[in-house]
Design a protein around this motif. Structure first.
Motif, short mmCIF file in Angstrom:
data_model
loop_
_atom_site.label_atom_id
_atom_site.label_comp_id
_atom_site.label_asym_id
_atom_site.label_seq_id
_atom_site.Cartn_x
_atom_site.Cartn_y
_atom_site.Cartn_z
N VAL A 1 7.42 7.92 8.97
CA VAL A 1 7.44 8.67 7.72
C VAL A 1 8.36 9.85 7.94
CG1 VAL A 1 6.09 9.96 6.04
CG2 VAL A 1 5.10 7.96 7.17
N LYS A 2 9.45 9.93 7.15
CA LYS A 2 10.43 10.99 7.32
C LYS A 2 10.15 12.14 6.37
CE LYS A 2 14.08 7.83 8.72
NZ LYS A 2 15.41 7.30 8.41
N HIS A 3 10.61 13.33 6.77
CA HIS A 3 10.47 14.52 5.94
C HIS A 3 11.46 14.42 4.80
CE1 HIS A 3 9.34 18.59 5.07
NE2 HIS A 3 8.58 18.62 6.14
N LEU A 4 11.05 14.77 3.60
CA LEU A 4 11.90 14.68 2.42
C LEU A 4 12.96 15.78 2.39
CD1 LEU A 4 12.28 13.18 -0.31
CD2 LEU A 4 10.75 14.85 -1.31
N LEU A 5 12.67 16.94 2.96
CA LEU A 5 13.55 18.10 2.91
C LEU A 5 14.09 18.41 4.29
CD1 LEU A 5 14.46 20.41 0.95
CD2 LEU A 5 12.49 21.68 1.75
N THR A 6 15.42 18.59 4.42
CA THR A 6 16.01 18.95 5.70
C THR A 6 16.80 20.23 5.57
OG1 THR A 6 17.93 17.54 5.27
CG2 THR A 6 16.17 16.59 6.56
N LEU A 7 16.71 21.06 6.61
CA LEU A 7 17.42 22.34 6.67
C LEU A 7 18.14 22.42 8.01
CD1 LEU A 7 14.54 24.74 5.59
CD2 LEU A 7 16.28 23.76 4.13
N PHE B 1 0.85 -1.19 0.00
CA PHE B 1 0.00 0.00 0.00
C PHE B 1 0.88 1.23 0.00
CE2 PHE B 1 0.83 -0.86 4.40
CZ PHE B 1 0.92 0.37 5.01
N LYS B 2 0.36 2.33 -0.53
CA LYS B 2 1.10 3.58 -0.59
C LYS B 2 0.82 4.40 0.66
CE LYS B 2 1.48 4.10 -5.55
NZ LYS B 2 1.33 5.00 -6.68
N VAL B 3 1.87 5.07 1.14
CA VAL B 3 1.76 5.92 2.31
C VAL B 3 1.86 7.37 1.85
CG1 VAL B 3 2.81 6.56 4.50
CG2 VAL B 3 2.80 4.17 3.77
N SER B 4 0.86 8.17 2.15
CA SER B 4 0.88 9.58 1.78
C SER B 4 0.61 10.45 3.00
CB SER B 4 -0.14 9.85 0.68
OG SER B 4 -1.43 9.53 1.15
N ASN B 5 0.97 9.98 4.17
CA ASN B 5 0.74 10.72 5.40
C ASN B 5 1.83 11.76 5.64
OD1 ASN B 5 -1.30 8.92 5.66
ND2 ASN B 5 -0.54 7.91 7.48
N ALA B 6 1.56 12.68 6.51
CA ALA B 6 2.53 13.69 6.91
C ALA B 6 3.65 13.01 7.70
CB ALA B 6 1.84 14.74 7.76
N GLY C 1 5.94 11.69 10.50
CA GLY C 1 5.60 11.34 11.88
C GLY C 1 5.71 9.84 12.07
N SER C 2 5.23 9.37 13.20
CA SER C 2 5.28 7.96 13.53
C SER C 2 3.85 7.43 13.63
CB SER C 2 6.01 7.79 14.86
OG SER C 2 6.14 6.44 15.17
N TYR C 3 3.60 6.29 13.00
CA TYR C 3 2.27 5.70 12.95
C TYR C 3 2.34 4.24 13.36
CZ TYR C 3 1.38 9.84 10.13
OH TYR C 3 1.28 11.13 9.69
N LYS C 4 1.28 3.76 14.02
CA LYS C 4 1.22 2.35 14.41
C LYS C 4 0.36 1.59 13.40
CE LYS C 4 2.29 2.68 19.15
NZ LYS C 4 2.53 1.80 20.23
N LEU C 5 0.88 0.46 12.95
CA LEU C 5 0.16 -0.42 12.04
C LEU C 5 -0.26 -1.67 12.80
CD1 LEU C 5 2.46 -0.30 8.88
CD2 LEU C 5 0.35 0.95 9.26
#
Length: 132
Positions: free
Chosen positions: A40-46, A14-19, A21-25
């Motif tokens: 789910v990690k952020h794609l962009l880091t500064l 399945f595809k994940v499109s969540n913001a 954060g950490s999710y329990k399955l």
């Protein structure tokens, strides 16, 4: 909640499109039940930047994360600092760099934005610049 069917190898996808954060399955079948954590990690880091005014130039960097163990290269990232817009493309390591001239002391916010494309969603992130 989503019910999925397995393929001929006993796997389901399945595809994940969540913001970010950490999710329990909660994965269950007729005979067993398992609880796993999905991050789910952020794609962009500064990074926050602190420089002295005598430095004359400020270097801002933004890094796009690895996707399938490969860096995202040649992707356009735009930086917005005090109403001015700068743009750069990522290098082979997924890092975009912009040099800015310093004008005055203070704390400023800057925003880096990846516009996205057919494969990846648009993402933006804000951070601080301190000029002493």
């Amino acid at each position: 909640f989503k019910t999925l069917a397995t393929d001929s190898n006993g796997k389901c996808k399945f595809k994940v499109s969540n913001a970010p954060g950490s999710y329990k399955l909660n994965i269950s079948s007729q005979s067993a039940s398992i609880i796993k954590t999905l991050t789910v990690k952020h794609l962009l880091t500064l990074k926050s930047v602190t420089v002295k005014k005598s430095a004359k130039k400020l270097v801002l960097t933004a890094t796009l994360g690895k996707i399938n163990k490969k860096y995202l290269k040649n992707k356009k990232i735009t930086f917005k600092v005090n109403g001015k817009t700068y743009s750069a493309k990522t290098n082979s390591k997924g890092v975009a760099t912009v040099k800015i001239k310093l004008t005055k002391k203070g704390t400023f916010k800057y925003t880096a934005k990846f516009a996205g494309d057919a494969t990846y969603k648009a993402v933006s992130k804000t951070n601080k610049i301190k000029v002493k």
